[in-house]
Scaffold this active site. Structure first.
Site, PDB file in Angstrom:
ATOM      1  N   SER A 126      44.903  40.674  35.677  1.00 24.05           N
ATOM      2  CA  SER A 126      43.560  40.615  35.092  1.00 24.05           C
ATOM      3  C   SER A 126      43.459  41.551  33.892  1.00 24.05           C
ATOM      4  CB  SER A 126      42.568  41.049  36.165  1.00 24.05           C
ATOM      5  OG  SER A 126      41.321  41.349  35.582  1.00 24.05           O
ATOM      6  N   ALA A 127      42.579  41.170  32.975  1.00 27.49           N
ATOM      7  CA  ALA A 127      42.298  42.040  31.827  1.00 27.49           C
ATOM      8  C   ALA A 127      41.650  43.349  32.262  1.00 27.49           C
ATOM      9  CB  ALA A 127      41.368  41.313  30.862  1.00 27.49           C
ATOM     10  N   THR A 128      41.199  43.420  33.510  1.00 24.03           N
ATOM     11  CA  THR A 128      40.579  44.676  33.982  1.00 24.03           C
ATOM     12  C   THR A 128      41.585  45.828  33.963  1.00 24.03           C
ATOM     13  OG1 THR A 128      41.010  43.940  36.220  1.00 24.03           O
ATOM     14  CG2 THR A 128      38.769  43.759  35.474  1.00 24.03           C
ATOM     15  N   TYR A 172      38.723  46.952  41.719  1.00 25.21           N
ATOM     16  CA  TYR A 172      39.538  45.744  41.550  1.00 25.21           C
ATOM     17  C   TYR A 172      40.597  45.958  40.464  1.00 25.21           C
ATOM     18  CZ  TYR A 172      40.562  40.857  40.337  1.00 25.21           C
ATOM     19  OH  TYR A 172      41.191  39.666  40.052  1.00 25.21           O
ATOM     20  N   LYS A 228      44.849  45.827  40.680  1.00 19.44           N
ATOM     21  CA  LYS A 228      45.716  44.994  39.830  1.00 19.44           C
ATOM     22  C   LYS A 228      46.701  45.876  39.053  1.00 19.44           C
ATOM     23  CE  LYS A 228      44.445  40.833  40.803  1.00 19.44           C
ATOM     24  NZ  LYS A 228      45.390  39.939  41.481  1.00 19.44           N
ATOM     25  N   LEU A 236      29.240  35.242  35.247  1.00 19.10           N
ATOM     26  CA  LEU A 236      28.204  34.718  34.349  1.00 19.10           C
ATOM     27  C   LEU A 236      28.102  33.192  34.344  1.00 19.10           C
ATOM     28  CD1 LEU A 236      26.043  35.254  32.208  1.00 19.10           C
ATOM     29  CD2 LEU A 236      27.857  35.202  30.491  1.00 19.10           C
ATOM     30  N   ARG A 240      25.133  46.577  34.662  1.00 19.59           N
ATOM     31  CA  ARG A 240      25.799  46.502  35.968  1.00 19.59           C
ATOM     32  C   ARG A 240      26.908  47.548  36.010  1.00 19.59           C
ATOM     33  NH1 ARG A 240      28.663  40.824  37.483  1.00 19.59           N
ATOM     34  NH2 ARG A 240      29.939  41.428  35.692  1.00 19.59           N
ATOM     35  N   GLY A 267      30.250  49.374  36.310  1.00 21.50           N
ATOM     36  CA  GLY A 267      31.630  48.919  36.125  1.00 21.50           C
ATOM     37  C   GLY A 267      31.815  48.008  34.924  1.00 21.50           C
TER      38      GLY A 267
HETATM   39  O1  LIG Z   1      24.634  37.398  36.340  1.00 19.56           O
HETATM   40  C1  LIG Z   1      25.293  37.888  35.405  1.00 19.56           C
HETATM   41  C2  LIG Z   1      26.712  37.979  35.434  1.00 19.56           C
HETATM   42  C3  LIG Z   1      27.360  38.559  34.376  1.00 19.56           C
HETATM   43  N1  LIG Z   1      26.673  39.031  33.310  1.00 19.56           N
HETATM   44  C4  LIG Z   1      27.384  39.602  32.159  1.00 19.56           C
HETATM   45  O2  LIG Z   1      28.295  38.626  31.694  1.00 19.56           O
HETATM   46  C5  LIG Z   1      29.502  39.203  31.236  1.00 19.56           C
HETATM   47  C6  LIG Z   1      30.676  38.628  32.008  1.00 19.56           C
HETATM   48  O3  LIG Z   1      30.566  39.005  33.374  1.00 19.56           O
HETATM   49  P1  LIG Z   1      31.451  38.303  34.514  1.00 19.56           P
HETATM   50  O4  LIG Z   1      31.001  38.851  35.819  1.00 19.56           O
HETATM   51  O5  LIG Z   1      31.411  36.823  34.347  1.00 19.56           O
HETATM   52  O6  LIG Z   1      32.931  38.741  34.195  1.00 19.56           O
HETATM   53  P2  LIG Z   1      33.581  40.212  34.109  1.00 19.56           P
HETATM   54  O7  LIG Z   1      33.923  40.432  32.676  1.00 19.56           O
HETATM   55  O8  LIG Z   1      32.770  41.227  34.784  1.00 19.56           O
HETATM   56  O9  LIG Z   1      34.893  40.033  35.018  1.00 19.56           O
HETATM   57  C7  LIG Z   1      35.846  39.045  34.719  1.00 19.56           C
HETATM   58  O10 LIG Z   1      36.786  39.515  33.807  1.00 19.56           O
HETATM   59  C8  LIG Z   1      37.570  40.587  34.226  1.00 19.56           C
HETATM   60  C9  LIG Z   1      38.515  40.901  33.110  1.00 19.56           C
HETATM   61  O11 LIG Z   1      37.840  41.427  32.024  1.00 19.56           O
HETATM   62  C10 LIG Z   1      38.302  40.239  35.514  1.00 19.56           C
HETATM   63  O12 LIG Z   1      39.360  39.335  35.271  1.00 19.56           O
HETATM   64  C11 LIG Z   1      37.349  39.670  36.533  1.00 19.56           C
HETATM   65  O13 LIG Z   1      38.064  39.167  37.629  1.00 19.56           O
HETATM   66  C12 LIG Z   1      36.531  38.577  35.969  1.00 19.56           C
HETATM   67  O14 LIG Z   1      35.574  38.085  36.884  1.00 19.56           O
HETATM   68  C13 LIG Z   1      29.348  40.712  31.439  1.00 19.56           C
HETATM   69  O15 LIG Z   1      28.906  41.268  30.228  1.00 19.56           O
HETATM   70  C14 LIG Z   1      28.225  40.828  32.488  1.00 19.56           C
HETATM   71  O16 LIG Z   1      27.449  41.985  32.388  1.00 19.56           O
HETATM   72  C15 LIG Z   1      25.289  38.953  33.253  1.00 19.56           C
HETATM   73  O17 LIG Z   1      24.657  39.400  32.294  1.00 19.56           O
HETATM   74  N2  LIG Z   1      24.650  38.395  34.308  1.00 19.56           N
END
Ligand SMILES: O=c1ccn([C@@H]2O[C@H](COP(=O)(O)OP(=O)(O)O[C@H]3O[C@H](CO)[C@H](O)[C@H](O)[C@H]3O)[C@@H](O)[C@H]2O)c(=O)[nH]1
Length: 283
Positions: A64-66, A90, A94, A141, A235, A237
């Site tokens: 993951s990019a995390t 998480y 990874k 998202l 949020r 993290g």
């Molecule tokens: O209900 C929501 C859900 C997300 N977001 C925003 O949307 C963006 C993307 O959020 P996601 O939860 O879709 O994705 P993440 O970037 O948090 O995480 C994803 O990318 C990561 C790598 O950067 C990991 O691979 C992880 O498993 C994967 O889910 C973020 O700015 C988040 O704050 C919202 O505003 N509202």
């Protein structure tokens, strides 16, 4: 516990094994850190152990990019430091698993380990028959946006609009799941190529950053439906921006993402519209 897996590996002979990214927790990346660690780390260590016992040394690993944490520069290439400033448990798991694989590859020349660092996988199969079916409220998202568009949820919470990004909302590198699937096929070719030994990681993204508001707009366009939203606090993290440099995957795997944001939204919407209750609608 190991015997059935061992038998399975032996019977498939040379088949390389993938680990599922599904060890990602379904809720917040902070929920149940111990079970996240157990699922990701123990699962990967067990798999590697069973592989060694079965004499299977090729693996395409879902990373993951995390692992980049809050990136120090963008777009993040594979040389970007990993493990420093990780923002959630998480990401730590990874990172740990990648380290184990690197050590393994250094200790035994038989291993051929390819780690794929997914950026933000979204979309669905263009047939509309295979898509994402989160259990409970989606954490990510696009599935949340899709459920608002189809009327299953009232509104989207936008997590923060005070980031240092063009419109203040989080920027991510969304990549179509079919592009991601094709990346795995290319990674398999790499794992089997005569010249490859050891360990390598590759970013799988598009190189294009998309904000939360841009995603909402694109989804409204693709679906023809409104997506009401409300800005709430950040949020835990989350980082401001994560965007991939994918030139290494292009150079060494011959892979490049070909599907754009509109196609990601159209395919996700087709799945959501045809299956408002996920796979339960297929029965
Ligand atoms: O209900 C929501 C859900 C997300 N977001 C925003 O949307 C963006 C993307 O959020 P996601 O939860 O879709 O994705 P993440 O970037 O948090 O995480 C994803 O990318 C990561 C790598 O950067 C990991 O691979 C992880 O498993 C994967 O889910 C973020 O700015 C988040 O704050 C919202 O505003 N509202």
């Amino acid at each position: 516990m190991l015997s059935p897996s061992l038998e399975c590996l032996r019977s498939t002979g040379w088949t390389p094994w993938f680990t599922s990214p599904h060890s990602r927790p379904s809720g917040s990346l902070w929920r149940s850190p111990s079970s996240t660690t157990r699922a990701t780390c123990r699962g990967t260590l067990t798999l590697l152990q069973v592989m060694r016992e079965a004499g299977v040394h090729r693996l395409v690993y879902s990373s993951s990019a995390t692992v980049y944490g809050a990136p120090q520069y963008l777009p993040a290439d594979e040389q970007h430091p990993t493990g420093a400033g990780l923002t959630n448990p998480y990401g730590k798991t990874k990172y740990f698993c990648e380290q184990v694989m690197q050590d393994l590859a250094a200790s035994d020349k038989e291993w051929r380990l390819v780690s794929l660092r997914y950026f933000n996988p979204v979309g669905a199969h263009p047939s509309g028959r295979i898509g994402e079916d989160p259990l409970g409220p989606p954490n990510n998202l696009m599935p949340f946006v899709a459920q608002v568009a189809v009327g299953k949820r009232e509104e989207l919470s936008v997590f923060g609009d005070d980031y240092n990004t063009p419109d203040g909302t989080g920027v991510r590198d969304y990549v179509h799941v079919v592009d991601l699937a094709e990346g795995h096929v290319m990674a398999l070719d790499k794992a089997f190529s005569k010249s490859f030994r050891g360990y390598a990681s590759y970013n799988l993204g598009t190189g294009r950053g998309v904000s939360v508001l841009e995603m909402i707009e694109a989804f409204c366009r693709a679906s023809g439906k409104p997506v009401p939203y409300r800005v709430v606090g950040r949020r835990a993290g989350d980082v401001a921006s994560v965007v991939a440099s994918c030139s290494l995957a292009e150079e060494q795997l011959g892979w490049r993402a070909r599907r754009d944001l509109q196609e990601m939204c159209e395919d996700a919407w087709r799945w959501q519209k045809l299956h408002p209750n996920g796979f339960r609608s297929c029965q």
